[in-house]
Motif scaffolding. Structure first.
Motif, mmCIF file in Angstrom:
data_model
loop_
_atom_site.group_PDB
_atom_site.id
_atom_site.type_symbol
_atom_site.label_atom_id
_atom_site.label_comp_id
_atom_site.label_asym_id
_atom_site.label_seq_id
_atom_site.Cartn_x
_atom_site.Cartn_y
_atom_site.Cartn_z
ATOM 1 N N GLY A 40 19.935 -15.261 11.384
ATOM 2 C CA GLY A 40 20.365 -14.692 12.653
ATOM 3 C C GLY A 40 19.739 -13.357 12.984
ATOM 4 O O GLY A 40 20.061 -12.766 14.027
ATOM 5 N N ALA A 41 18.860 -12.858 12.118
ATOM 6 C CA ALA A 41 18.193 -11.586 12.397
ATOM 7 C C ALA A 41 17.121 -11.790 13.469
ATOM 8 O O ALA A 41 16.565 -12.882 13.607
ATOM 9 N N ASP A 42 16.831 -10.743 14.206
ATOM 10 C CA ASP A 42 15.790 -10.767 15.223
ATOM 11 C C ASP A 42 14.590 -9.981 14.706
ATOM 12 O O ASP A 42 14.741 -8.825 14.275
ATOM 13 N N ARG A 43 13.410 -10.590 14.737
ATOM 14 C CA ARG A 43 12.225 -9.953 14.169
ATOM 15 C C ARG A 43 11.902 -8.630 14.867
ATOM 16 O O ARG A 43 11.538 -7.647 14.208
ATOM 17 N N GLY A 44 12.027 -8.606 16.181
ATOM 18 C CA GLY A 44 11.767 -7.372 16.912
ATOM 19 C C GLY A 44 12.734 -6.270 16.521
ATOM 20 O O GLY A 44 12.356 -5.103 16.366
ATOM 21 N N ASP A 45 13.998 -6.639 16.327
ATOM 22 C CA ASP A 45 15.006 -5.659 15.926
ATOM 23 C C ASP A 45 14.708 -5.125 14.531
ATOM 24 O O ASP A 45 14.859 -3.925 14.282
ATOM 25 N N LEU A 46 14.275 -5.996 13.623
ATOM 26 C CA LEU A 46 13.933 -5.544 12.272
ATOM 27 C C LEU A 46 12.778 -4.546 12.314
ATOM 28 O O LEU A 46 12.789 -3.542 11.595
ATOM 29 N N THR A 47 11.786 -4.818 13.161
ATOM 30 C CA THR A 47 10.654 -3.902 13.287
ATOM 31 C C THR A 47 11.108 -2.558 13.837
ATOM 32 O O THR A 47 10.685 -1.494 13.361
ATOM 33 N N ARG A 48 11.982 -2.573 14.834
ATOM 34 C CA ARG A 48 12.498 -1.315 15.384
ATOM 35 C C ARG A 48 13.273 -0.531 14.328
ATOM 36 O O ARG A 48 13.159 0.699 14.249
ATOM 37 N N ARG A 49 14.056 -1.238 13.540
ATOM 38 C CA ARG A 49 14.809 -0.566 12.483
ATOM 39 C C ARG A 49 13.874 0.106 11.488
ATOM 40 O O ARG A 49 14.141 1.208 10.999
ATOM 41 N N LEU A 50 12.765 -0.567 11.167
ATOM 42 C CA LEU A 50 11.776 0.018 10.255
ATOM 43 C C LEU A 50 11.178 1.280 10.877
ATOM 44 O O LEU A 50 11.132 2.338 10.236
ATOM 45 N N ILE A 51 10.711 1.175 12.109
ATOM 46 C CA ILE A 51 10.037 2.293 12.767
ATOM 47 C C ILE A 51 10.977 3.481 12.938
ATOM 48 O O ILE A 51 10.569 4.646 12.827
ATOM 49 N N GLU A 52 12.255 3.206 13.181
ATOM 50 C CA GLU A 52 13.238 4.273 13.383
ATOM 51 C C GLU A 52 13.812 4.797 12.071
ATOM 52 O O GLU A 52 14.676 5.695 12.084
ATOM 53 N N GLY A 53 13.370 4.258 10.944
ATOM 54 C CA GLY A 53 13.816 4.745 9.648
ATOM 55 C C GLY A 53 15.151 4.203 9.195
ATOM 56 O O GLY A 53 15.754 4.722 8.249
ATOM 57 N N ARG A 54 15.628 3.139 9.854
ATOM 58 C CA ARG A 54 16.931 2.553 9.492
ATOM 59 C C ARG A 54 16.799 1.444 8.457
ATOM 60 O O ARG A 54 17.806 0.960 7.936
ATOM 61 N N GLN A 55 15.590 1.012 8.184
ATOM 62 C CA GLN A 55 15.318 0.086 7.091
ATOM 63 C C GLN A 55 14.127 0.612 6.307
ATOM 64 O O GLN A 55 13.295 1.362 6.836
ATOM 65 N N LYS A 56 14.034 0.192 5.057
ATOM 66 C CA LYS A 56 13.031 0.758 4.161
ATOM 67 C C LYS A 56 11.983 -0.278 3.771
ATOM 68 O O LYS A 56 12.117 -1.472 4.053
ATOM 69 N N TYR A 57 10.951 0.206 3.105
ATOM 70 C CA TYR A 57 9.925 -0.639 2.504
ATOM 71 C C TYR A 57 9.608 -0.046 1.141
ATOM 72 O O TYR A 57 10.095 1.041 0.796
ATOM 73 N N SER A 58 8.818 -0.724 0.358
ATOM 74 C CA SER A 58 8.558 -0.288 -1.018
ATOM 75 C C SER A 58 7.920 1.094 -1.056
ATOM 76 O O SER A 58 6.944 1.366 -0.339
ATOM 77 N N SER A 59 8.455 1.954 -1.897
ATOM 78 C CA SER A 59 7.974 3.336 -2.008
ATOM 79 C C SER A 59 6.503 3.406 -2.411
ATOM 80 O O SER A 59 5.814 4.377 -2.096
ATOM 81 N N ILE A 60 5.994 2.387 -3.075
ATOM 82 C CA ILE A 60 4.638 2.417 -3.625
ATOM 83 C C ILE A 60 3.586 2.592 -2.541
ATOM 84 O O ILE A 60 2.514 3.154 -2.778
ATOM 85 N N PHE A 61 3.884 2.132 -1.327
ATOM 86 C CA PHE A 61 2.868 2.149 -0.275
ATOM 87 C C PHE A 61 2.776 3.482 0.456
ATOM 88 O O PHE A 61 2.061 3.593 1.451
ATOM 89 N N ASN A 62 3.475 4.490 -0.058
ATOM 90 C CA ASN A 62 3.389 5.829 0.518
ATOM 91 C C ASN A 62 2.412 6.721 -0.241
ATOM 92 O O ASN A 62 2.358 7.922 0.012
ATOM 93 N N TYR A 63 1.646 6.127 -1.147
ATOM 94 C CA TYR A 63 0.639 6.879 -1.897
ATOM 95 C C TYR A 63 -0.752 6.542 -1.378
ATOM 96 O O TYR A 63 -1.013 5.411 -0.957
ATOM 97 N N PRO A 64 -1.675 7.513 -1.411
ATOM 98 C CA PRO A 64 -3.011 7.296 -0.839
ATOM 99 C C PRO A 64 -3.929 6.503 -1.772
ATOM 100 O O PRO A 64 -3.777 6.539 -2.991
ATOM 101 N N THR A 65 -4.874 5.793 -1.170
ATOM 102 C CA THR A 65 -5.932 5.107 -1.917
ATOM 103 C C THR A 65 -7.180 5.980 -1.807
ATOM 104 O O THR A 65 -7.902 5.925 -0.811
#
Length: 308
Positions: free
Chosen positions: A87-112
């Motif tokens: 029942g989740a909405d993909r657009g809503d999930l993306t907005r939550r990510l962009i607004e900082g209300r959902q997270k992603y793996s910490s590993i991808f915050n380091y530079p290559t």
């Protein structure tokens, strides 16, 4: 039998919960949170390596890296689709990510910083992901478990690609070997943090284990990853940056040093080296793609109208 009793019986019999089955609100919310975080990680995870596609040292390496980044996009799509069955909405999930209300793996915050980082991400980061994700192929939620089967197969291939790149560099010049060792030094500890906080401080592990969403605790998976990585590092010819790392014959596992949990908390809270840049890149991509989504929706509506 009540709906809750039927749900509990299904879990206890190691059977799958499907989208149309009754499930507790807590289970649904937990699954949406976990799947969304996983999907966000796949999409954000395209950025660190994607930055090296145009700078890869050969056409072969460009093609390999391009294929891998494309795979990560596919993983994100599988997972967003699995979240939508709840029942989740993909657009809503993306907005939550962009607004900082959902997270992603910490590993991808380091530079290559160098091309060796591409290989180390394949070896260590994808290796940690595999340790985390293979048990999820037996997760109690059907769409998630089925998506993980293909994802794990592709992640295993990514790990082998990364290891092959590092092995090639280790057979190269002294400067290339130093580049690999430097990358290992920078990515080892963040890779251990990928498994989450220690079990005693993990707020979701107990319930996820009870619902058989997870099959192993954070610390169990972290130990498995360390034990797997040590012989691989030896074969590669690199040193893992942990003076306390040694085999414990009594435990029949490797002991390893204390992780800087304050670093994990800092990065998760948004203060990592590239948190702001990663989210800004995702925000721009979402805005730039709006016309594509609108056109696709209009085309689908028009096609549906013709059929009607």
């Amino acid at each position: 039998m009540t709906q809750e009793a039927a749900f509990t019986a299904t879990i206890e019999k190691d059977q799958r919960i499907e989208p149309r089955d009754w499930m507790p609100d807590g289970y649904r919310k937990t699954m949406i949170r976990q799947i969304a975080q996983h999907a966000h990680s796949e999409i954000i995870g395209m950025q660190p390596e994607g930055a090296w596609i145009t700078r890869a040292p050969s056409l072969r390496r460009k093609a390999i890296l391009l294929a891998k980044v494309q795979d990560e996009a596919g993983h994100g799509l599988y997972l967003y689709s699995a979240a939508e069955t709840l029942g989740a909405d993909r657009g809503d999930l993306t907005r939550r990510l962009i607004e900082g209300r959902q997270k992603y793996s910490s590993i991808f915050n380091y530079p290559t910083l160098t091309f060796a980082d591409v290989g180390v991400i394949g070896w260590l980061v994808d290796g940690a992901a595999i340790c985390n994700q293979v048990p999820l192929c037996r997760s109690s939620f059907g769409p998630y478990a089925r998506a993980m089967i293909r994802i794990c197969k592709e992640e295993s291939f990514h790990q082998r690609q990364g290891y092959e790149l590092l092995m090639t560099m280790m057979r190269g010049t002294e400067a290339q070997r130093d580049m690999v060792q430097d990358a290992v030094n920078r990515w080892w500890w963040p890779s251990l943090m990928m498994f989450g906080p220690p079990d005693a401080e993990s707020p979701n592990t107990a319930q996820s284990m009870a619902w058989k969403i997870k099959r192993h605790t954070n610390d169990e998976l972290r130990q498995r990853f360390v034990d797997m990585s040590v012989p691989q590092a030896s074969a590669l010819g690199v040193t893992l940056p942990d003076p306390d790392l040694r085999w414990n014959p009594e435990r029949e596992h490797h002991d390893f040093g204390e992780i800087d949990w304050s670093e994990l908390k800092r990065v998760i809270s948004g203060d990592g080296p590239l948190n702001a840049e990663r989210i800004e890149h995702r925000r721009r991509a979402d805005e730039d793609g709006e016309w594509v989504r609108s056109a696709a929706a209009a085309h689908a509506a028009k096609k549906q109208g013709v059929r009607g």
